[in-house]
Design an enzyme around this catalytic site. Structure first.
Site, short mmCIF file in Angstrom:
data_model
loop_
_atom_site.label_atom_id
_atom_site.label_comp_id
_atom_site.label_asym_id
_atom_site.label_seq_id
_atom_site.Cartn_x
_atom_site.Cartn_y
_atom_site.Cartn_z
CG LEU A 164 -1.92 -1.12 1.34
CD1 LEU A 164 -2.01 -1.61 2.76
CD2 LEU A 164 -3.28 -0.70 0.84
CG ASP A 165 1.49 5.57 -2.25
OD1 ASP A 165 2.66 5.74 -1.90
OD2 ASP A 165 0.73 6.49 -2.61
#
Length: 646
Positions: free
Chosen positions: A312-313
């Site tokens: 996940l960014d």
């Protein structure tokens, strides 16, 4: 509707019903009377009526050397007639025709989600032209024209609100359950419903050039695309069907029992095996589209069912992406001057942090805490403004830098009035051999420990100030990470932010593993390394800034793709809204689809195995075998349709 049109529309149902009526009548006549010849003629007629369309397809299959189930059924029916088993011939054709009709009806239900989307866009639009309101076909609305949408009406075009305020139900496009408040400057989409006030919308897309139409095209393509399991079974069927014919011929040669050979032809058909995977894929893609998740195709859906890890960014994914300046501190400069220097350097930058700095410089009193110093006027030289004392309201504006360079993932370097201004992170300062005083380091440490991002402002090689920014973590982030963990999926956070801020966010949302201070190429490298460990990796980002990582991952998931052509067309999986909760839903649906495909294959293989054993032991005959075979086809269809309610 005239009789001819009605017949064309309901041809399959009429043919099946007629074949069944003749079959029932012929069988009854032969059972209760001695009119055997008339009974046989009626049963042959039932076979011809029900088998004509089947035989046409069989001829095409033979010519193209792709023998399928209809070839086997045709051979079985003809063979049964030749050996005088008229009842069996009519029964096989009628049962197959009935099964095909029921298959068609149930398969159409799996595509209801797409039909619902097709019905979302209204046919006409009320457009303002030359001062008048004119109703025109929706596809004829031109870009830039203003469309009036009354309360309760569906929006006919994509556009931007130019007047009015209302709540809009966007479920058809984004899958959001709650209406979204819209006002001037907000984007709206065709097919959504205006619930409260009247809106005037400036058109940005109409007809086939709307977000909804792009979704429909993508869903159509995705439902037609074959998953690896489908392709494997199709290849298997090309060899399996001829093998069944050889088996039937061999059985006849050995036993001289023609009915046994014909029964083997019928029950050996791989119908349930061939139709099982696609019905699961179509159902899942339709369900996903209705819930605001766009799947690119069966291949990606099936691969997503194997996801072991979701990367996940941070910014814009785990956080809202709405960064704001929370604190400004000057070192040997007023805090206002430090902010202004940063604003000059960032003015031409497109980075989200630049936007936050510019907003704070233009509205310095909106919640920004300054550690001493006042905001100053922009009309003086840089050296004269260290303690000017003028307020931001007296500023003439933020001037453009004379030169500007971006250091990707690190910051910017600009030149103004002969002075060099560097705004960026510690990597950029180290790269340029800029010394950081101990007092500055202590201040930065405190800010980063509280979860903020610290940006250095450097003038001519000396640190002039530090700007602290905060991006609010999404409320749903902890529950989403927990849901993925419960599903047995690991999570890792990838961010270009500093280690202390990354740790604070990771601990808050419950992610055990995080990687900080990453450049775009670093994220891509980490994704590659994770994949090399035989881990199926999904990357979640905004579809643009994280493009290299999204492309490298096994599954790229784009957030907030509504209205974004690139994300809709290129992402393996696109979440139409910025809704993190769609991620565990999409992963869960993919895993459920994978298991559903396995279940359908198991049902098909088990049925054929049992039927073959029954035929060879003389427990299963031609009509009964066809009945069980068609029942297995319906069973896998109904099992696949369960995914519509996942």
């Amino acid at each position: 509707m005239n009789p001819q049109q009605y017949y064309r529309k309901h041809r399959k149902a009429i043919v099946t019903a007629t074949s069944g009526f003749l079959y029932g009548g012929g069988w009854s006549l032969g059972y209760v009377t001695s009119f055997d010849t008339l009974s046989a003629a009626i049963l042959v007629l039932a076979t011809i009526v029900g088998g004509y369309d089947i035989a046409k397809v069989a001829v095409h299959e033979i010519r193209s050397r792709t023998l399928g189930i209809k070839t086997l059924v045709t051979l079985a029916a003809i063979g049964a007639i030749l050996i005088g088993e008229y009842w069996e011939a009519a029964a096989v054709v009628f049962l197959f025709s009935l099964g095909s009709y029921l298959e068609g009806r149930t398969m159409r239900k799996t595509r209801n989600a797409l039909q619902e989307l097709l019905e979302m866009t209204p046919d006409t639009a009320l457009v303002r032209r030359d001062g008048d309101h004119i109703e025109v076909p929706a596809h004829e609305v031109e870009e830039g024209e203003v469309v009036i949408v009354r309360p309760g009406e569906k929006l006919p075009v994509d556009g931007v609100v130019v007047d009015g305020e209302s709540a809009v139900n966007q479920a058809s496009v984004t899958g959001e359950s709650a209406p979204v408040h819209k006002r001037d400057g907000d984007e709206v989409y065709a097919g959504t419903v205006n619930q409260e006030g009247a809106l005037e919308v400036e058109t940005t897309g109409a007809g086939s050039d709307t977000t909804l139409q792009r979704i429909i095209r993508r869903v159509e393509e995705a439902q037609e695309a074959k998953a690896p399991t489908e392709s494997l079974i199709d290849r298997f069927a090309t060899y399996y069907t001829p093998a069944i014919i050889v088996l039937a011929v061999g059985a006849y040669v050995v036993t001289q029992n023609a009915l046994l050979a014909l029964t083997l032809l019928v029950i050996g058909c791989p119908g349930a095996l061939v139709i099982g995977p696609p019905v699961s894929i179509v159902s899942a893609i339709g369900n996903a589209a209705r819930s605001g998740v766009l799947m690119k195709g069966g291949e990606h859906l099936e691969r997503a069912g194997k996801i072991d890890l979701v990367a996940l960014d941070k910014t814009g994914t785990l956080t809202t992406g709405e960064t704001s300046v929370t604190n400004v501190r000057g070192f040997d400069y007023d805090s206002g001057e430090a902010l202004r220097l940063a604003a000059i350097a960032e003015k031409k930058s497109e980075h989200h942090l630049a936007g936050a700095v510019l907003d704070a410089a233009r509205s310095p009193d909106d919640g920004v805490i300054a550690d001493g110093g006042a905001y100053v006027d922009g009309s003086e030289g840089v050296a004269d403004r260290r303690a000017s004392g003028e307020t931001a309201a007296e500023q003439a504006g933020i001037p453009d830098p004379e030169e500007f360079t971006v250091a990707a993932g690190k910051g910017v370097i600009a030149w103004y009035e002969g002075h060099e201004i560097v705004v960026g992170n510690r990597m950029l300062l180290d790269e340029r051999d800029i010394a950081v005083p101990e007092a500055v380091e202590e201040h930065v440490h405190d800010r980063e420990e509280s979860g903020e991002t610290a940006v250095y402002v450097v003038l001519d090689g000396d640190v002039a100030g530090v700007i602290a920014l905060r991006d609010r973590v999404r409320d749903a982030a902890p529950s989403v990470v927990g849901a993925l963990d419960d599903a047995g999926v690991q999570t890792v956070m990838l961010t270009g932010d500093n280690e202390r801020t990354a740790r604070t966010v990771a601990e808050y949302v419950g992610i055990d593993d995080y990687r900080a201070e990453l450049l775009p190429e670093d994220k891509q490298r980490i994704i590659s390394e994770l994949r090399e460990e035989d881990t199926v990796v999904a990357m979640v980002g905004d579809g643009i800034n994280d493009a290299p990582s999204l492309a490298t991952a096994d599954i790229g998931i784009a957030m907030g793709a509504a209205g974004t052509d690139t994300a809709i067309e290129t992402a393996d999986m696109a979440l139409m809204a910025d809704d993190l909760e769609r991620i565990p839903y999409a992963v869960g649906l993919s895993k459920a689809t994978r298991w559903n495909i396995y279940e359908n294959v198991a049902i098909a293989v088990l049925t054929v195995t049992l039927l073959l054993a029954g035929v060879l032991t003389n427990y299963v005959h031609l009509a009964a075998g066809m009945l069980v075979h068609e029942a297995s086809v319906l069973a896998v269809i109904l099992n696949g349709m369960r995914l519509l309610r996942h």
